[in-house]
Write a protein that holds these residues in place. Structure first.
Motif, PDB file in Angstrom:
ATOM      1  N   GLN A 192       0.844  -1.198   0.000  1.00  0.00           N
ATOM      2  CA  GLN A 192       0.000   0.000   0.000  1.00  0.00           C
ATOM      3  C   GLN A 192       0.879   1.248   0.000  1.00  0.00           C
ATOM      4  O   GLN A 192       2.067   1.180   0.320  1.00  0.00           O
ATOM      5  N   ASN A 204      -5.588   2.156  -4.289  1.00  0.00           N
ATOM      6  CA  ASN A 204      -5.934   1.528  -3.018  1.00  0.00           C
ATOM      7  C   ASN A 204      -5.689   0.031  -3.090  1.00  0.00           C
ATOM      8  O   ASN A 204      -5.242  -0.497  -4.111  1.00  0.00           O
ATOM      9  N   LEU A 205      -5.983  -0.649  -2.002  1.00  0.00           N
ATOM     10  CA  LEU A 205      -5.713  -2.091  -1.934  1.00  0.00           C
ATOM     11  C   LEU A 205      -6.524  -2.882  -2.943  1.00  0.00           C
ATOM     12  O   LEU A 205      -6.169  -3.995  -3.317  1.00  0.00           O
TER      13      LEU A 205
END
Length: 530
Positions: free
Chosen positions: A13, A29-30
């Protein structure tokens, strides 16, 4: 920068500290994956902003970060798709008339290259005819003797210069300045000449950066190209591993001309492959894509008929027909050696006058090739490495490129795009600098190389044995030329023997490849002697 990138990859991340620096990072984002994410676009520097200056107070150009949208159900079309997204987004934000295209591993090495290119575009007599100005593709990591023949010196200094004299060079995908409108599908005509003198360059983009970012995200979305001519008549062409060659040919067939310019100081420098497998995969993709063009509706002899000069159509075939070159090369590398094992003569006897044409062709070809290579700045050992790679590429890269193209034409395979890795670990880099040939990873290409190398070694030993045990005069007269050819091939394959039996580190030929190649060689020899 490298440390920050590696830290992010290890953590999985982006840290809050980095996110705060640029809002565009906040969108990663993840849930984001390389092949599944939304369009991420940010204008990092707005050239229209009076505060956008460097440390000396000089104005900075507009700088944009763009990662186009990618979704699993949409084909992203690799480099061509990325270029087309950039063309659309830049047309809305800056709309510059000239576009410079370089590969991601290349950098500018000559600050005069922009001015040089513009001199051609702005020429009062012929500038309106020019679609693109192509610079040579050069590299900054070539070893002294160019182990893998990646410098492409003869291609860049002789062959593309010949293209230029025959009607204009092909587009090679990097180091190229394009006229924007030609990439967008415009045909050349008298109107282009009038526009050259009446063009108004005072148009300004009025929207603010936030609005332009939102517009750009739409232009870089997956669905934007649906039911449009992008990838067909507009932008770079889709559906071919060498989209650059196909795009350049289509531009020339629309009436435009191109220029090849080789400044004394190299304009752009990049990174060449540092292992044998990387090199072979790259040439496999090039030869496969070129041959696909030749067999398609874009064949220069049909697509370019009455559109470009015949001599330019023939020039394109220099590259488009590289893949079929595997057939005669495989014949000369394998058949004479197998026949030598059996004692079958394929060439004229030494005592016959018919040996003279063979001797002339062989000697003159080698002398011309050597002279050409030295004239282009190479070394004697570099020329020998080039001859080795000439054989390696034609017996592996071009063979696979030819086979897959034929299978695709018959409907048994689909086109693929193999990205050439330019990343090497520290040990690989050291071996590359020492000019030690790198094998390492198992590959069908290495199996073919090793099997052919062993075949020629066995045949050469068998030929020497035949000369000693049989009547020397008879054998020498009928088989000497085959024995000489076999000996040259053994000498060419010395790095393969070293990789098979002498190298003990990670660069050696994998044991699985060694066993397979020995088995194939013994099988071929058994069949030949049966």
């Amino acid at each position: 920068m490298r440390n920050r990138i590696e830290a992010v990859m290890n953590m999985g991340q982006i840290t809050e500290e980095i996110r705060k620096q640029h809002k565009g990072f906040g969108e990663w984002n993840l849930a984001s994956e390389p092949q599944n994410h939304q369009t991420i676009l940010q204008i990092l520097i707005d050239g229209r902003d009076g505060k956008a200056v460097d440390v000396e107070g000089q104005p900075l150009p507009t700088l944009i970060y763009l990662s186009r949208e990618k979704r699993p159900k949409y084909h992203h079309n690799f480099k061509a798709g990325a270029m087309n997204a950039l063309i659309r987004v830049s047309s809305r934000i800056s709309n510059g008339e000239i576009i410079l295209n370089v590969d991601c591993d290349m950098y500018s090495n000559n600050s005069e290259s922009v001015r040089d290119a513009l001199c051609f575009f702005m020429d009062e007599e012929t500038g309106h005819e020019i679609a693109y100005v192509q610079f040579p593709q050069c590299f900054n990591n070539i070893t002294k003797n160019d182990l893998y023949a990646n410098s492409l010196n003869v291609c860049m200094e002789v062959e593309l210069a010949g293209f230029d004299s025959n009607g204009g060079p092909s587009y090679i995908g990097t180091g190229c300045f394009h006229r924007r409108e030609t990439l967008c599908g415009k045909k050349y005509g008298e109107k282009c000449e009038r526009e050259q003198t009446t063009r108004n360059n005072n148009e300004r983009i009025e929207e603010n950066a936030s609005v332009l970012e939102e517009i750009g995200k739409v232009l870089a979305s997956c669905s934007y190209e649906d039911y449009t001519q992008w990838g067909k008549e507009m932008g770079l062409k889709y559906g071919c591993p060498v989209e650059d060659t196909l795009t350049g040919l289509s531009i020339q067939c629309r009436g435009w001309k191109s220029i090849y310019f080789t400044p004394e100081r190299k304009a752009f420098l990049g990174v060449a492959p540092t292992t044998l497998l990387q090199t072979l995969i790259q040439h496999k993709r090039w030869s496969e894509g070129d041959f696909q063009i030749f067999l398609s509706s874009h064949c220069p002899f049909t697509y370019g008929h009455k559109m470009i000069p015949l001599k330019l159509q023939i020039s394109y075939c220099l590259f488009l027909l590289l893949a079929p070159n595997c057939l005669p090369t495989l014949y000369y590398v394998a058949i004479p050696s197998l026949c030598l094992l059996k004692g079958i003569s394929l060439f004229p006897k030494i005592s016959s006058l018919w040996i003279l044409p063979f001797a002339y062709v062989m000697s003159s070809s080698c002398a011309y090739s050597l002279g050409e290579f030295i004239w282009c700045g190479g070394t004697l050992l570099g020329w020998w490495n080039d001859q080795r790679m000439w054989v390696f590429k034609r017996t592996t890269s071009y063979f696979f490129g030819f086979s897959e193209t034929i299978l695709k034409q018959l409907g048994f395979a689909k086109s693929s795009f193999a990205v050439t890795s330019k990343v090497a670990d520290e040990e690989e880099s050291k071996r590359f600098e020492k000019e030690v040939m790198e094998f390492g990873a198992p590959s069908p290409m290495f199996t073919i190389l090793a099997a052919l190398a062993l075949l020629n070694l066995f045949a050469f030993i068998g030929g020497i044995k035949r000369m000693i045990m049989d009547v020397p005069a008879h054998v020498l007269d009928s088989l000497l030329l085959q024995l000489l050819l076999c000996g040259v091939l053994v000498f060419i394959n010395l790095p393969v023997y070293q990789g098979l039996f002498l190298q003990k580190d990670a660069s050696r030929v994998p044991y699985s490849v060694t066993y397979q190649s020995i088995a194939f060689t013994l099988l071929a020899c058994s069949i030949a002697l049966y």
